[in-house]
Design an enzyme around this catalytic site. Structure first.
Site, PDB file in Angstrom:
ATOM      1  N   GLY A  13       0.542  -0.923  -0.073  1.00  0.00           N
ATOM      2  CA  GLY A  13       0.003  -0.037   0.099  1.00  0.00           C
ATOM      3  C   GLY A  13       0.494   1.337  -0.268  1.00  0.00           C
ATOM      4  N   GLY A  17       0.918   8.384   0.412  1.00  0.00           N
ATOM      5  CA  GLY A  17       1.138   8.372   2.006  1.00  0.00           C
ATOM      6  C   GLY A  17       1.663   8.229   2.789  1.00  0.00           C
ATOM      7  N   SER A 139      -4.914   2.696  13.055  1.00  0.00           N
ATOM      8  CA  SER A 139      -5.593   3.522  13.162  1.00  0.00           C
ATOM      9  C   SER A 139      -5.970   4.060  14.893  1.00  0.00           C
ATOM     10  CB  SER A 139      -6.798   3.546  12.657  1.00  0.00           C
ATOM     11  OG  SER A 139      -7.627   4.620  12.640  1.00  0.00           O
ATOM     12  N   TYR A 152     -15.140   0.767   9.039  1.00  0.00           N
ATOM     13  CA  TYR A 152     -13.608   1.522   9.157  1.00  0.00           C
ATOM     14  C   TYR A 152     -12.837   1.276  10.801  1.00  0.00           C
ATOM     15  CZ  TYR A 152      -9.045   3.845   9.024  1.00  0.00           C
ATOM     16  OH  TYR A 152      -8.467   4.125   9.521  1.00  0.00           O
TER      17      TYR A 152
END
Ligand SMILES: NC(=O)c1ccc[n+]([C@@H]2O[C@H](COP(=O)([O-])OP(=O)(O)OC[C@H]3O[C@@H](n4cnc5c(N)ncnc54)[C@H](OP(=O)(O)O)[C@@H]3O)[C@@H](O)[C@H]2O)c1
Length: 248
Positions: A13, A17, A139, A152
């Protein structure tokens, strides 16, 4: 001498970012780095935006596709042999009211964030050297609730537990698994989910005790620390990189 000279690092990924910043940090510190994403074009654009650092190999792989993950690591094994660091940064966020979440959205988020993370580590395992480090990106929403990120948040809470359960599973093989938990980091994801919808100054004042939004490299530095020998006695840990927003 770089901290990661002669190390081989895989960042899942990394077309933009936090993943892209992490790949660049490892490359800058001497590593040979494999970066992945769903599109080779986006990966190459991302690398080009940073002057295409030396020592990078870009490979296409969708995290939600377990057989693609298996093929990815076989390909990495053929090209590089065993490797030293795996970073799982790929993830998708959400901004949907609870009542409007569809089964399709639920499955998409869980498939990428949870199933993808789980099987990435499982399929990487045959190619991880003893002494290797795995860093999973979670997160701050695994610690707190937000009405527009119910799926999420649950997916990242699962990632937080995977940090611990995979650490317990792999510690005996000499593989350290740790996690980093970003808060608000200035990336396209934060823009799409948060910054496009609020006044930035008010958001920062209300949410961030340090008074500013973090850079992707703040997370990259934390990941590099966890992957380095400086963290050799740190296992199953999760480091908040959130400007104090979770604890304060
Ligand atoms: N930014 C923040 O404030 C923040 C806060 C907390 C946690 N995080 C977490 O940090 C991680 C990175 O976030 P970010 O802000 O850097 O997000 P981003 O800018 O949206 O980048 C996400 C990266 O993940 C890749 N990706 C997404 N789905 C994928 C899939 N199915 N297979 C392979 N790659 C995939 C994307 O590449 P392609 O689209 O090209 O595939 C992209 O390179 C995520 O796990 C996110 O949940 C971010």
């Amino acid at each position: 001498m770089g901290r990661f000279d002669e190390k081989r690092v895989v960042v899942l990924g990394a077309s933009r970012g936090i993943g892209l910043a992490t790949a660049c940090r490892f490359a800058a510190e001497g590593a040979q780095v494999v970066v992945t994403g769903r599109s080779l074009e986006r990966l190459e654009q991302g690398l080009a935006s940073l002057g295409t650092p030396a020592g990078m190999v870009a490979l296409k792989c969708d995290m939600a596709d377990v057989s693609a993950l298996e093929q990815l690591f076989a390909e990495i094994g053929r090209r590089l042999g065993a490797f030293d660091v795996l970073v799982v940064s790929a993830g998708v966020a959400q901004r949907t009211a609870f009542e409007e979440v569809t089964e399709e959205e639920f499955d998409r988020i869980m498939d990428i964030n949870v199933k993808g993370t789980f099987f990435a580590v499982q399929k990487a395992l045959p190619y991880l050297r003893p002494g290797a480090a795995v860093v999973l990106v979670g997160s701050n929403l695994s610690y707190s609730g937000w009405e527009l990120a119910t799926v999420y948040g649950a997916s990242k809470a699962a990632v937080l537990n995977l940090t611990r359960s995979l650490a317990a599973t792999l510690a005996g093989s000499g593989i350290r698994v740790n996690g980093v938990t970003p808060g608000s980091i200035r990336t396209a994801m934060l823009k799409e989910v948060v910054l496009d919808h609020y006044d930035e100054a008010e958001f920062v004042q209300g949410e961030l005790p340090v008074g500013f939004i973090g850079d992707p490299d703040d997370v990259a530095k934390t990941i590099a620390f966890l992957a380095s020998d400086d963290a050799r006695y740190i296992v199953g840990e999760d480091i908040l990189c959130d400007g104090g927003s979770t604890r304060l």
